[in-house]
Design an enzyme around this catalytic site. Structure first.
Site, PDB file in Angstrom:
ATOM      1  N   CYS A   7       0.865  -1.183   0.000  1.00  0.00           N
ATOM      2  CA  CYS A   7       0.000   0.000   0.000  1.00  0.00           C
ATOM      3  C   CYS A   7       0.900   1.230   0.000  1.00  0.00           C
ATOM      4  O   CYS A   7       2.061   1.155  -0.434  1.00  0.00           O
ATOM      5  CB  CYS A   7      -0.986  -0.025   1.167  1.00  0.00           C
ATOM      6  N   ARG A  13      -3.347  -0.556   5.439  1.00  0.00           N
ATOM      7  CA  ARG A  13      -3.941  -1.628   4.635  1.00  0.00           C
ATOM      8  C   ARG A  13      -3.038  -2.847   4.476  1.00  0.00           C
ATOM      9  O   ARG A  13      -3.465  -3.986   4.723  1.00  0.00           O
ATOM     10  CB  ARG A  13      -4.327  -1.090   3.247  1.00  0.00           C
TER      11      ARG A  13
HETATM   12  P1  4NP Z   1      -1.788   2.869   4.105  1.00  0.00           P
HETATM   13  O1  4NP Z   1      -2.404   4.241   4.666  1.00  0.00           O
HETATM   14  O2  4NP Z   1      -1.223   3.144   2.735  1.00  0.00           O
HETATM   15  O3  4NP Z   1      -2.963   1.961   4.048  1.00  0.00           O
HETATM   16  O4  4NP Z   1      -0.734   2.427   5.093  1.00  0.00           O
HETATM   17  C1  4NP Z   1      -1.640   5.418   4.749  1.00  0.00           C
HETATM   18  C2  4NP Z   1      -0.876   5.660   5.856  1.00  0.00           C
HETATM   19  C3  4NP Z   1      -0.143   6.826   5.956  1.00  0.00           C
HETATM   20  C4  4NP Z   1      -0.166   7.747   4.929  1.00  0.00           C
HETATM   21  C5  4NP Z   1      -0.917   7.490   3.807  1.00  0.00           C
HETATM   22  C6  4NP Z   1      -1.642   6.313   3.708  1.00  0.00           C
HETATM   23  N1  4NP Z   1       0.570   8.950   5.034  1.00  0.00           N
HETATM   24  O5  4NP Z   1       0.485   9.769   4.123  1.00  0.00           O
HETATM   25  O6  4NP Z   1       1.287   9.149   6.028  1.00  0.00           O
END
Ligand code: 4NP
Length: 155
Positions: A7, A13
């Site tokens: 992700c 995710r």
């Molecule tokens: P992930 O969610 O891709 O599902 O882990 C996110 C977690 C952090 C960030 C973006 C998406 N961020 O920009 O810090």
């Protein structure tokens, strides 16, 4: 057999996908044959625990995510892993930009494994309400069961 989930941040995710898929693998008695990992295309959270909301929704289903730490995706992952399952199109594009000749991984969207579900992407729950994590859990759980059937047929 090696399966990687990808992700953006590797804190919401893909850690859930790693934990859920590993749970399916263990229940099938295949833990010694299938290696599971996750990574983020972005590096902001490297070394961190999964998001507390992911830890919580997984724990409610008997899955412990606190053994995981975030890491960043590297192009070598496309040679080390057999399946690279990506949560959304944006990250799929990022992963595809790193492909080189000689790569061995099959790269696909996670929700392609669950054609009975209407979603094509696993939505980023980071900025949303807590129930987004339960929905992500259910989507990934459905896709994980189907992915295990595919992977099992390749062992
Ligand atoms: P992930 O969610 O891709 O599902 O882990 C996110 C977690 C952090 C960030 C973006 C998406 N961020 O920009 O810090």
């Amino acid at each position: 057999m090696r399966v990687l989930f990808v992700c953006l941040g590797n804190i919401c995710r893909s850690p859930l996908a790693e934990g859920i898929f590993r749970h399916h693998v263990e229940q099938a008695g295949l833990a010694d044959q299938i290696e599971v990992d996750s990574a983020g295309t972005g590096g902001w959270h490297v070394g961190e625990l999964p998001d507390p909301r992911s830890i919580e929704v997984a724990a409610r289903h008997g899955i412990d995510l606190t053994v995981q730490r975030a890491r960043q995706f590297t192009p070598e992952d496309l040679r080390r892993f057999d399946h690279v399952m990506v949560m959304d199109r944006s990250n799929l594009n990022t992963v595809r930009r790193h492909t080189r000749s000689g790569d061995t991984a099959r790269v696909a969207l996670m929700m392609e494994e669950a054609p009975e579900r209407p979603e094509i992407e696993v939505p980023d729950p980071y900025y949303g309400a807590g129930d987004g994590f339960q929905r992500v859990y259910e989507m990934i759980d459905a896709a994980s069961a189907a992915l295990l059937e595919r992977v099992r047929g390749e062992l």
